[in-house]
Motif scaffolding. Structure first.
Motif, mmCIF file in Angstrom:
data_model
loop_
_atom_site.group_PDB
_atom_site.id
_atom_site.type_symbol
_atom_site.label_atom_id
_atom_site.label_comp_id
_atom_site.label_asym_id
_atom_site.label_seq_id
_atom_site.Cartn_x
_atom_site.Cartn_y
_atom_site.Cartn_z
ATOM 1 N N GLN A 175 -10.079 12.253 -2.902
ATOM 2 C CA GLN A 175 -10.071 12.315 -1.440
ATOM 3 C C GLN A 175 -11.105 11.357 -0.848
ATOM 4 O OE1 GLN A 175 -7.852 14.315 0.635
ATOM 5 N NE2 GLN A 175 -8.635 12.625 1.884
ATOM 6 N N VAL A 223 -9.663 7.931 -1.152
ATOM 7 C CA VAL A 223 -8.591 7.724 -0.177
ATOM 8 C C VAL A 223 -9.171 7.465 1.214
ATOM 9 C CG1 VAL A 223 -6.714 8.888 1.055
ATOM 10 C CG2 VAL A 223 -6.832 9.011 -1.442
ATOM 11 N N ASP A 224 -10.164 8.255 1.606
ATOM 12 C CA ASP A 224 -10.782 8.074 2.925
ATOM 13 C C ASP A 224 -11.413 6.695 3.043
ATOM 14 O OD1 ASP A 224 -10.014 10.643 3.541
ATOM 15 O OD2 ASP A 224 -11.995 11.532 3.136
ATOM 16 N N LEU A 267 0.168 10.471 -0.189
ATOM 17 C CA LEU A 267 -1.237 10.687 -0.520
ATOM 18 C C LEU A 267 -1.626 12.167 -0.570
ATOM 19 C CD1 LEU A 267 -3.108 7.801 1.320
ATOM 20 C CD2 LEU A 267 -3.161 8.285 -1.121
ATOM 21 N N VAL A 323 0.832 -1.200 0.000
ATOM 22 C CA VAL A 323 0.000 0.000 0.000
ATOM 23 C C VAL A 323 0.870 1.256 0.000
ATOM 24 C CG1 VAL A 323 -1.813 1.247 1.216
ATOM 25 C CG2 VAL A 323 -1.800 -1.251 1.235
ATOM 26 N N THR A 324 1.898 1.252 0.829
ATOM 27 C CA THR A 324 2.798 2.403 0.895
ATOM 28 C C THR A 324 3.509 2.626 -0.430
ATOM 29 O OG1 THR A 324 3.151 1.994 3.250
ATOM 30 C CG2 THR A 324 4.739 3.408 2.140
ATOM 31 N N PHE A 360 -8.456 -0.733 4.762
ATOM 32 C CA PHE A 360 -7.205 -1.356 5.162
ATOM 33 C C PHE A 360 -7.077 -1.458 6.676
ATOM 34 C CE2 PHE A 360 -5.994 -0.917 0.764
ATOM 35 C CZ PHE A 360 -5.168 -2.019 0.575
ATOM 36 N N GLY A 361 -7.982 -0.795 7.398
ATOM 37 C CA GLY A 361 -8.001 -0.964 8.851
ATOM 38 C C GLY A 361 -8.442 -2.354 9.253
ATOM 39 N N THR A 413 -10.589 4.004 1.331
ATOM 40 C CA THR A 413 -9.557 2.980 1.271
ATOM 41 C C THR A 413 -8.835 2.842 2.603
ATOM 42 O OG1 THR A 413 -9.275 3.350 -1.089
ATOM 43 C CG2 THR A 413 -7.479 2.238 0.058
ATOM 44 N N ARG A 414 -8.570 3.956 3.254
ATOM 45 C CA ARG A 414 -7.928 3.895 4.569
ATOM 46 C C ARG A 414 -8.754 3.071 5.549
ATOM 47 N NH1 ARG A 414 -6.180 10.238 4.741
ATOM 48 N NH2 ARG A 414 -3.978 9.985 4.136
ATOM 49 N N LYS A 415 -10.063 3.245 5.500
ATOM 50 C CA LYS A 415 -10.932 2.473 6.393
ATOM 51 C C LYS A 415 -10.884 0.990 6.058
ATOM 52 C CE LYS A 415 -14.179 6.279 7.164
ATOM 53 N NZ LYS A 415 -15.575 6.774 6.940
#
Length: 285
Positions: free
Chosen positions: A218, A221-222, A203, A196-197, A228-229, A224-226
């Motif tokens: 955006q 991205v928001d 980002l 991912v990094t 990957f949690g 996707t971050r959730k």
């Protein structure tokens, strides 16, 4: 693929410096296989060597340099593996790189470079190893992605490459089956790894340069971050690859989690495309 007795099977795995590739190399060695663990930069082999030692399988893991976008490197690595062990019983195409962006902003050079790593790299390794797999009646396993089945916003180049890999392998499978070679594609969803990094190292900068696409990016991205949690671990994803390596008759397509099975299933039963479009539309709003 029988790994019992004195006839230890040899498997070559690409992209083993981190993530799924590293986890698969260690898991395959623990399953009794001899592992040719390859990576573009062998100076990054420390984490793999440490993990193999911790698992008590360091003697079954050999590190060789292989850059999938360099045909000479691929040929040299395969030749060295054969020189050392005389055969290959399985190949795992795992090396790859993510790419987040959109065509109007990123341009075609980004698409070409993404295809080079994720598609042509797979093609080159496959071409170079098929003579050995035909001889051993072995297995060809390729890590694709749920993005190889379902197109995802701001992943145009990456999904295009993974779609291409799936089409390539689906077409190749019946051809090489005439020689006893089994082909499998493994489709992970979100996996907690350095992948991912590497796909999006900065980002905020990406969003700031997205112009009119910034609001949608955006939102993506928001979301996707959730996701990957709650991502599965690399070890969990690697278990599906080991399944393909050790099953009496592996499936052509394997998803690595219940979420991945549900997500891919949406596409495979969506004849007019409306279900997928409805799903992914929500990711950018």
């Amino acid at each position: 693929m029988d790994t019992q007795g004195n006839d230890m099977k040899t498997v070559l795995i690409t992209g083993t410096s981190s993530g799924i590739g590293l986890a698969t190399a260690v898991a395959a060695a623990r399953a009794g296989m001899r592992v040719i663990a390859t990576m573009r930069d062998t100076g990054k082999a420390g984490p793999l060597r440490h993990a193999a030692a911790a698992a008590g399988v360091a003697d079954r893991v050999e590190v060789l340099r292989l850059d999938v976008v360099d045909p000479a490197s691929v040929s040299s690595c395969v030749a060295e593996a054969i020189d050392r062990h005389g055969r290959l019983d399985a190949v795992v195409n795992n090396a790859g790189a993510g790419r987040v962006g959109t065509i109007e902003i990123g341009g075609t050079d980004e698409v070409r470079s993404t295809m080079e790593v994720n598609f042509f790299g797979v093609v080159e390794v496959t071409r170079a190893t098929l003579p050995q797999l035909r001889a051993s009646r072995g297995r060809l396993i390729t890590v694709t992605s749920v993005g190889g089945v379902v197109g995802q916003p701001f992943n145009e180049a990456y999904c295009a490459a993974k779609f291409a890999v799936e089409g390539f392998m689906e077409s190749l499978a019946p051809v090489v089956a005439t020689f006893g070679v089994d082909v499998t594609v493994v489709e992970p969803g979100a996996v907690a790894s350095e992948f991912v990094t590497s796909a999006v190292p900065d980002l905020p900068a990406l969003v700031n340069t997205a112009g009119p696409y910034a609001p949608a990016l955006q939102a993506y991205v928001d979301r996707t971050r959730k996701s990957f949690g709650t991502a599965q671990t690399a070890d969990e994803a690697a278990a599906s690859i080991i399944e393909a390596l050790t099953a009496e008759k592996p499936a052509f397509r394997i998803q690595t989690s219940d979420w991945a099975r549900g997500f891919v299933g949406t596409k495979l039963t969506d004849l007019d495309g409306s279900a997928v479009q409805s799903l992914t539309d929500a990711w950018v709003r």
